[in-house]
Design a protein around this motif. Structure first.
Motif, PDB file in Angstrom:
ATOM      1  N   ASP A 145      35.620  27.089  -1.728  1.00 38.68           N
ATOM      2  CA  ASP A 145      35.467  27.623  -3.015  1.00 38.68           C
ATOM      3  C   ASP A 145      35.483  29.256  -2.636  1.00 38.68           C
ATOM      4  O   ASP A 145      35.998  29.974  -3.486  1.00 38.68           O
ATOM      5  CB  ASP A 145      34.260  27.148  -3.880  1.00 38.68           C
ATOM      6  N   HIS A 201      38.460  31.502  -4.243  1.00 36.21           N
ATOM      7  CA  HIS A 201      38.176  32.587  -5.108  1.00 36.21           C
ATOM      8  C   HIS A 201      38.621  33.899  -4.666  1.00 36.21           C
ATOM      9  O   HIS A 201      39.043  34.994  -5.382  1.00 36.21           O
ATOM     10  CB  HIS A 201      36.797  32.685  -5.429  1.00 36.21           C
ATOM     11  N   HIS A 247      34.482  20.165  -8.492  1.00 33.36           N
ATOM     12  CA  HIS A 247      35.435  20.431  -9.218  1.00 33.36           C
ATOM     13  C   HIS A 247      36.749  20.753  -8.583  1.00 33.36           C
ATOM     14  O   HIS A 247      36.912  20.792  -7.276  1.00 33.36           O
ATOM     15  CB  HIS A 247      35.086  21.771 -10.269  1.00 33.36           C
ATOM     16  N   HIS A 270      38.912  28.214 -11.257  1.00 29.58           N
ATOM     17  CA  HIS A 270      38.446  26.891 -12.211  1.00 29.58           C
ATOM     18  C   HIS A 270      37.846  27.213 -13.299  1.00 29.58           C
ATOM     19  O   HIS A 270      37.264  28.129 -13.388  1.00 29.58           O
ATOM     20  CB  HIS A 270      37.573  26.143 -10.990  1.00 29.58           C
TER      21      HIS A 270
HETATM   22 ZN    ZN Z   1      33.803  28.557  -7.858  1.00 30.45          ZN
END
Ligand code: ZN
Length: 359
Positions: free
Chosen positions: A238, A242, A285, A298
């Motif tokens: 993640d 990002h 997610h 997201h």
């Molecule tokens: Zn995130």
């Protein structure tokens, strides 16, 4: 067909009743933060891989991860997934085959996704990533309250939110997460070394420890305390996504896959764990799929597709069907019930903490 059906049922059940004879005695949950199903099932994305905006040296990355055939490509990215898991376990969530797994929560962010996965309840009030204690009882807390697993449940993670998601104050579960050292009076030599390394290193992210360190802390904890339930939570995917670093995102996926292989092989070398341990691997997610930029992020409104998730399972009670190809729908909350099933526990989600005394 029947063999496939067995595990699908598990994922569909809220909790297991009258557990049949199970060989599983230990469950290890491994999570990748925000790893898309697209990369898991199809490997590196061609457009993103060729983009100089997202990869520092596209040719180098392509040489390692690209192949025209998605079946070869995904194996280049995740060799353990597409060799051992694909032949001895199950992989659910390839939407191209109509096998779908989704978040039920409307909030496609980490706290909401982990809460749904662990408490079996897509709590509409969990809409944030704030450091507040989870009001919901997770399957980890539930297990820790049973005599069979009491004191034998632990979480080792990269993200510093886990003490709140697991509600350590109430659950009493050992959680080592974020850029913090291992604690305890019986640390191993290696844990002391890892602590010293962590204290001296320049931190890559303030809230997320590097996964290689997290993994080594988890391995040491396993060797030292022999937990029966462990959640190992990676966070690097993640963070790199990002930042728009697709090359680093791919490399951390590859590294994490290798770490899972190392863990799996170690488990099979240990009397306590060999042929008695189920591994469940999942994500909190997905990520956006709308255009070439949205993979970085997201969230519900602007990033459709980030509710699309996946799960993989391997263990002595999981029929080895590999990639599940039947058209079906699964939901994130089913993971909690599936963990409970493997532990031989009945677990009813979304009970309030006030009702704990009546368990
Ligand atoms: Zn995130």
């Amino acid at each position: 067909m029947k063999r496939q059906w067995i595990i699908l049922c598990l994922l569909f059940s809220w909790y297991a009743s009258d557990a049949q004879e199970l060989k599983t005695e230990n469950v290890i949950l491994i999570t990748f933060d925000g790893l898309r199903w697209q990369e898991v099932f199809s490997g590196a994305d061609k457009k993103l891989l060729r983009s100089e905006k997202y990869c520092a040296s596209p040719d180098e990355v392509a040489a390692q991860f690209w192949h025209r055939d998605p079946a070869v490509r995904r194996k280049r990215l995740m060799p353990f997934f597409w060799s051992t898991l694909a032949t001895e376990g199950q992989l659910i969530g390839n939407r191209r085959l109509g096998n779908k797994m989704s978040l039920t929560t409307k909030y496609w962010i980490s706290y909401s996704g982990y809460n749904e996965m662990l408490s079996g309840y897509p709590d509409p009030d969990v809409q944030h990533n704030r450091k507040v204690n989870n009001r919901n009882v997770t399957i980890l807390e539930w297990a820790n309250r049973q005599p069979l697993y009491s004191g034998k449940v632990a979480v080792v993670g990269s993200w510093d939110m886990f003490p709140y998601i697991i509600n350590t104050e109430r659950s009493g579960i050992y959680v080592n997460a974020g850029n913090v050292p291992a604690t305890g009076s019986n640390l191993t030599v290696k844990e002391h070394l890892l602590n010293a390394q962590l204290a001296q290193m320049q931190l890559r992210w303030p809230a997320v420890r590097q996964d290689t360190l997290t993994f080594q802390y988890a391995m040491e904890y396993l060797k030292r305390e022999h937990p029966r339930v462990l959640h190992l939570a990676f966070g690097g995917t993640d963070e790199y996504a990002h930042k728009g670093k697709y090359d680093a995102y791919l490399r951390i996926i590859y590294q994490s896959d290798a770490m899972i292989q190392e863990l799996w092989e170690w488990l099979q070398s240990q009397e306590q764990y060999r042929n008695k341990t189920t591994l469940i691997i999942a994500t909190d997610h997905g990520r956006g799929h709308l255009d070439r930029r949205s993979w970085k992020k997201h969230g519900r409104i602007w990033y459709p597709g980030s509710n699309h998730v996946w799960v993989a399972v391997i263990g002595p009670d999981t029929p080895p069907v590999g990639e599940v190809k039947v058209k079906a729908r699964h939901y994130q909350y089913q993971i909690a019930g599936t963990i409970a099933y493997f532990l031989g526990l009945r677990f009813s989600p979304h009970q309030s903490p006030q009702s704990l005394s009546s368990w």
